[in-house]
Design a protein around this motif. Structure first.
Motif, PDB file in Angstrom:
ATOM      1  N   LEU A   1       4.569  10.754  -1.324  1.00  0.00           N
ATOM      2  CA  LEU A   1       4.097   9.788  -1.740  1.00  0.00           C
ATOM      3  C   LEU A   1       5.089   9.158  -2.278  1.00  0.00           C
ATOM      4  CD1 LEU A   1       1.716   8.096  -2.725  1.00  0.00           C
ATOM      5  CD2 LEU A   1       2.002   9.213  -4.898  1.00  0.00           C
ATOM      6  N   TRP A   2       5.255   7.429  -1.511  1.00  0.00           N
ATOM      7  CA  TRP A   2       5.974   6.787  -1.803  1.00  0.00           C
ATOM      8  C   TRP A   2       5.551   5.210  -1.596  1.00  0.00           C
ATOM      9  CZ3 TRP A   2       6.914   2.822   2.848  1.00  0.00           C
ATOM     10  CH2 TRP A   2       6.290   3.456   3.613  1.00  0.00           C
TER      11      TRP A   2
ATOM     12  N   LEU B   1      15.213   3.425  -2.780  1.00  0.00           N
ATOM     13  CA  LEU B   1      15.328   3.398  -2.323  1.00  0.00           C
ATOM     14  C   LEU B   1      15.529   1.386  -2.226  1.00  0.00           C
ATOM     15  CD1 LEU B   1      13.690   4.848   1.411  1.00  0.00           C
ATOM     16  CD2 LEU B   1      15.531   5.243  -0.563  1.00  0.00           C
ATOM     17  N   HIS B   2      16.789   0.402  -1.813  1.00  0.00           N
ATOM     18  CA  HIS B   2      16.308  -0.634  -2.090  1.00  0.00           C
ATOM     19  C   HIS B   2      16.541  -1.498  -0.835  1.00  0.00           C
ATOM     20  CE1 HIS B   2      19.402  -4.614  -3.585  1.00  0.00           C
ATOM     21  NE2 HIS B   2      18.037  -4.735  -3.155  1.00  0.00           N
ATOM     22  N   CYS B   3      15.992  -2.384  -0.076  1.00  0.00           N
ATOM     23  CA  CYS B   3      15.524  -3.228   1.206  1.00  0.00           C
ATOM     24  C   CYS B   3      15.988  -4.525   0.675  1.00  0.00           C
ATOM     25  CB  CYS B   3      14.200  -3.098   1.760  1.00  0.00           C
ATOM     26  SG  CYS B   3      14.454  -0.990   1.887  1.00  0.00           S
ATOM     27  N   ASP B   4      15.943  -5.514   1.813  1.00  0.00           N
ATOM     28  CA  ASP B   4      16.457  -6.515   1.897  1.00  0.00           C
ATOM     29  C   ASP B   4      14.826  -7.049   2.427  1.00  0.00           C
ATOM     30  OD1 ASP B   4      16.656  -6.252   5.021  1.00  0.00           O
ATOM     31  OD2 ASP B   4      18.323  -7.205   4.229  1.00  0.00           O
ATOM     32  N   ARG B   5      14.691  -8.200   2.533  1.00  0.00           N
ATOM     33  CA  ARG B   5      13.604  -9.376   3.032  1.00  0.00           C
ATOM     34  C   ARG B   5      13.444  -9.111   4.238  1.00  0.00           C
ATOM     35  NH1 ARG B   5      14.182 -15.409   1.941  1.00  0.00           N
ATOM     36  NH2 ARG B   5      15.703 -15.885   3.403  1.00  0.00           N
ATOM     37  N   ASN B   6      13.929  -8.345   5.242  1.00  0.00           N
ATOM     38  CA  ASN B   6      14.182  -8.512   6.334  1.00  0.00           C
ATOM     39  C   ASN B   6      13.742  -6.867   6.701  1.00  0.00           C
ATOM     40  OD1 ASN B   6      14.434 -11.066   7.303  1.00  0.00           O
ATOM     41  ND2 ASN B   6      16.428 -10.218   6.907  1.00  0.00           N
ATOM     42  N   GLY B   7      13.391  -5.955   5.424  1.00  0.00           N
ATOM     43  CA  GLY B   7      13.231  -3.795   5.714  1.00  0.00           C
ATOM     44  C   GLY B   7      14.362  -3.400   5.896  1.00  0.00           C
TER      45      GLY B   7
ATOM     46  N   ARG C   1       1.006  -1.334  -0.059  1.00  0.00           N
ATOM     47  CA  ARG C   1       0.185   0.224  -0.049  1.00  0.00           C
ATOM     48  C   ARG C   1       0.777   1.434  -0.089  1.00  0.00           C
ATOM     49  NH1 ARG C   1      -5.217  -1.264   4.382  1.00  0.00           N
ATOM     50  NH2 ARG C   1      -6.758  -2.775   2.978  1.00  0.00           N
ATOM     51  N   LYS C   2       0.267   1.974  -0.957  1.00  0.00           N
ATOM     52  CA  LYS C   2       1.124   3.624  -0.645  1.00  0.00           C
ATOM     53  C   LYS C   2       0.863   4.179   1.006  1.00  0.00           C
ATOM     54  CE  LYS C   2      -1.341   4.730  -5.277  1.00  0.00           C
ATOM     55  NZ  LYS C   2      -2.180   5.315  -5.579  1.00  0.00           N
ATOM     56  N   ASN C   3       2.016   4.480   1.486  1.00  0.00           N
ATOM     57  CA  ASN C   3       3.100   5.085   1.973  1.00  0.00           C
ATOM     58  C   ASN C   3       2.720   4.240   3.518  1.00  0.00           C
ATOM     59  OD1 ASN C   3       4.302   7.232   0.417  1.00  0.00           O
ATOM     60  ND2 ASN C   3       1.980   8.564   1.565  1.00  0.00           N
ATOM     61  N   ARG C   4       3.071   2.689   3.168  1.00  0.00           N
ATOM     62  CA  ARG C   4       2.293   1.570   4.291  1.00  0.00           C
ATOM     63  C   ARG C   4       4.321   0.672   4.285  1.00  0.00           C
ATOM     64  NH1 ARG C   4      -2.997   0.919   5.754  1.00  0.00           N
ATOM     65  NH2 ARG C   4      -4.013   2.935   5.845  1.00  0.00           N
ATOM     66  N   ALA C   5       4.644   0.576   5.957  1.00  0.00           N
ATOM     67  CA  ALA C   5       5.256   0.514   6.010  1.00  0.00           C
ATOM     68  C   ALA C   5       5.444  -1.816   5.803  1.00  0.00           C
ATOM     69  CB  ALA C   5       6.144   0.585   6.995  1.00  0.00           C
ATOM     70  N   THR C   6       4.280  -2.455   5.103  1.00  0.00           N
ATOM     71  CA  THR C   6       4.342  -3.755   5.007  1.00  0.00           C
ATOM     72  C   THR C   6       3.492  -3.897   4.226  1.00  0.00           C
ATOM     73  OG1 THR C   6       3.568  -3.339   7.741  1.00  0.00           O
ATOM     74  CG2 THR C   6       3.280  -5.807   6.396  1.00  0.00           C
TER      75      THR C   6
ATOM     76  N   ILE D   1      12.107   0.435  -2.783  1.00  0.00           N
ATOM     77  CA  ILE D   1      11.020   1.983  -2.687  1.00  0.00           C
ATOM     78  C   ILE D   1      10.887   3.276  -3.570  1.00  0.00           C
ATOM     79  CG2 ILE D   1       9.800   3.945  -0.739  1.00  0.00           C
ATOM     80  CD1 ILE D   1      10.638   1.597   1.109  1.00  0.00           C
ATOM     81  N   GLU D   2       9.448   3.617  -4.212  1.00  0.00           N
ATOM     82  CA  GLU D   2      10.032   4.451  -5.447  1.00  0.00           C
ATOM     83  C   GLU D   2       8.916   5.825  -4.992  1.00  0.00           C
ATOM     84  OE1 GLU D   2       7.177   3.152  -8.488  1.00  0.00           O
ATOM     85  OE2 GLU D   2       7.946   1.659  -8.633  1.00  0.00           O
TER      86      GLU D   2
END
Length: 425
Positions: A347-348, A368-374, A307-312, A361-362
């Protein structure tokens, strides 16, 4: 007494007669660029490294490289760029050399690598993009990525290319059609383009067509639907273009129209490439969210849900294709405290872009590039809003269409300046 050096014939015999597993163990450690260079060492290596039995499994081992797009264009300065998820580096794949329609100074970039994106100077006064102007301005666009091949266009020039081997085939101008898919016709081994002609209006319903790349023949097929389809779910109104919403091929089915919308009953539109008819499949329970398809190395379909602007966000896998059984593979919680740059972004949008759980993350100013652990791995400052739509897996396989004579009206000279690898022999 020193041992005698091996004869050249002994080395050639080893290359020729070594077990398949030995060759695979060697070449899987090399990038496509270095495999192409090894073909030039001797005839024995050239013969071995051109063999499809060795190259086919190598394609599946190549890491996915998300391609960066800015608005509708692939890039602001005609470069096709990708992000290598393993090294975290931006790579210039190739660039168009055509200058028509552009008024800026190229600074003589011919023959150089593209400048890193985080080194671009950002002009914030020009960040606002007029969408109507973007539709008519000549742009380099990526319409599809499949099996290491790209379907690209610039102005009225359309090409089917393999950027790793520098093979290319010119296609007719498809500008007056809406290209919605690119796929392999499994039974014939041919590549085809799915498009439609229409006005996006109920009184003028869309008519779909199939272009055979090898013969450059366009056949219109109407709007055929499977007998099992409940209704057409607005098929006559057209389908999102592939340059905006890339489809994914799974076996003989091409999956289109993302994200699933309420007007289509949240179904996934599927085109059977053998029967040439449309059908629908159900996604997991992920309504009103940002979704995108990706492919697992095993051949299974994956689905990124966020979801937009959501961390999960989540990664699902279609474990049972026939019975439409989706399984949750990863639930990722982004470490937002590591990303203070997002606090200034209105907006991200996060998305899973690899089966391993890599997350991109656009936003308006950052990628931004993150791993599967966030956890945050790296970040890139951008000249404008970036969109990650297509993924490239490099391939050294040479499709037979690259060996056929050029069709009438084909482009005489390549429009590209190759950047990512050396020419093959």
């Amino acid at each position: 007494m020193a041992e005698p050096e091996p004869e050249r014939g002994d080395a050639a015999a080893f290359i020729r007669d070594a077990p398949f597993d030995v060759h695979m163990s060697l070449v899987r450690r090399l990038s496509p660029k270095w495999i192409l260079r090894m073909r030039l060492v001797c005839k024995a290596w050239r013969d071995k490294l051109c063999h499809g039995a060795l190259l086919s499994p190598l394609h599946g081992l190549q890491p996915p490289q998300p391609l960066l797009c800015f608005g509708l264009a692939a890039c602001p300065d005609r470069y096709i760029q990708s992000l290598d998820l393993r090294s975290g580096k931006l790579r210039a794949v190739f660039r168009f050399t055509e200058n028509e329609g552009y008024g800026f100074d190229d600074n003589d970039l011919e023959g150089r690598d593209a400048p890193p994106i985080d080194d671009f100077r950002v002009d914030y006064k020009r960040m606002e993009v007029n969408y109507a102007e973007a539709l008519v301005k000549p742009q380099l666009q990526v319409h599809a990525s499949l099996d290491g091949y790209l379907l690209v266009s610039f102005l009225s020039a359309w090409c089917f290319i393999n950027p790793a081997t520098r093979h290319w085939v010119a296609l007719p101008d498809l500008t007056r059609y809406d290209v919605v898919g690119f796929y392999e016709h499994v039974s014939s081994g041919e590549y085809r383009v799915l498009c439609f002609s229409g006005l996006w209006h109920a009184e003028y319903p869309a008519v779909y067509g199939v272009l055979m790349v090898s013969t450059v023949q366009l056949r219109f097929i109407g709007r055929p639907t499977s007998p099992a389809a409940p209704d057409d779910h607005g098929l006559g109104l057209g389908v999102d273009r592939a340059v905006i919403s890339p489809p994914i091929q799974f076996k003989r089915n091409l999956h289109l129209r993302w994200p699933p919308q309420q007007t289509q009953g949240y179904h996934i539109l599927v085109f059977d490439t053998e029967k040439e008819e449309f059908n629908w499949k159900s996604p997991p329970p992920v309504r009103d969210r940002e979704v995108s398809l990706l492919e697992f190395p095993t051949g299974d379909l994956g689905l990124s849900v966020s979801r937009k602007n959501r961390a999960t966000l989540e990664l699902w896998c279609l474990e049972d294709y026939q019975n439409e059984v989706w399984v949750l593979v990863h639930r990722i919680q982004l470490a937002i405290q590591q990303m203070p740059v997002l606090q200034d972004e209105d907006l991200w949008i996060p998305a899973v872009v690899s089966p391993e759980g890599d997350v991109l993350i656009e936003s308006w100013h950052w990628l931004l590039h993150c791993d599967r652990n966030g956890n945050l791995l790296r970040k890139f400052r951008l000249p404008k809003r970036v969109f990650v739509r297509h993924v490239l897996r490099e391939s050294l396989l040479q499709h037979r269409m690259f060996r056929t004579p050029k069709v009438d009206g084909a482009i005489d000279a390549p429009l590209f300046h190759w950047l990512c690898s050396d020419p093959s022999s």
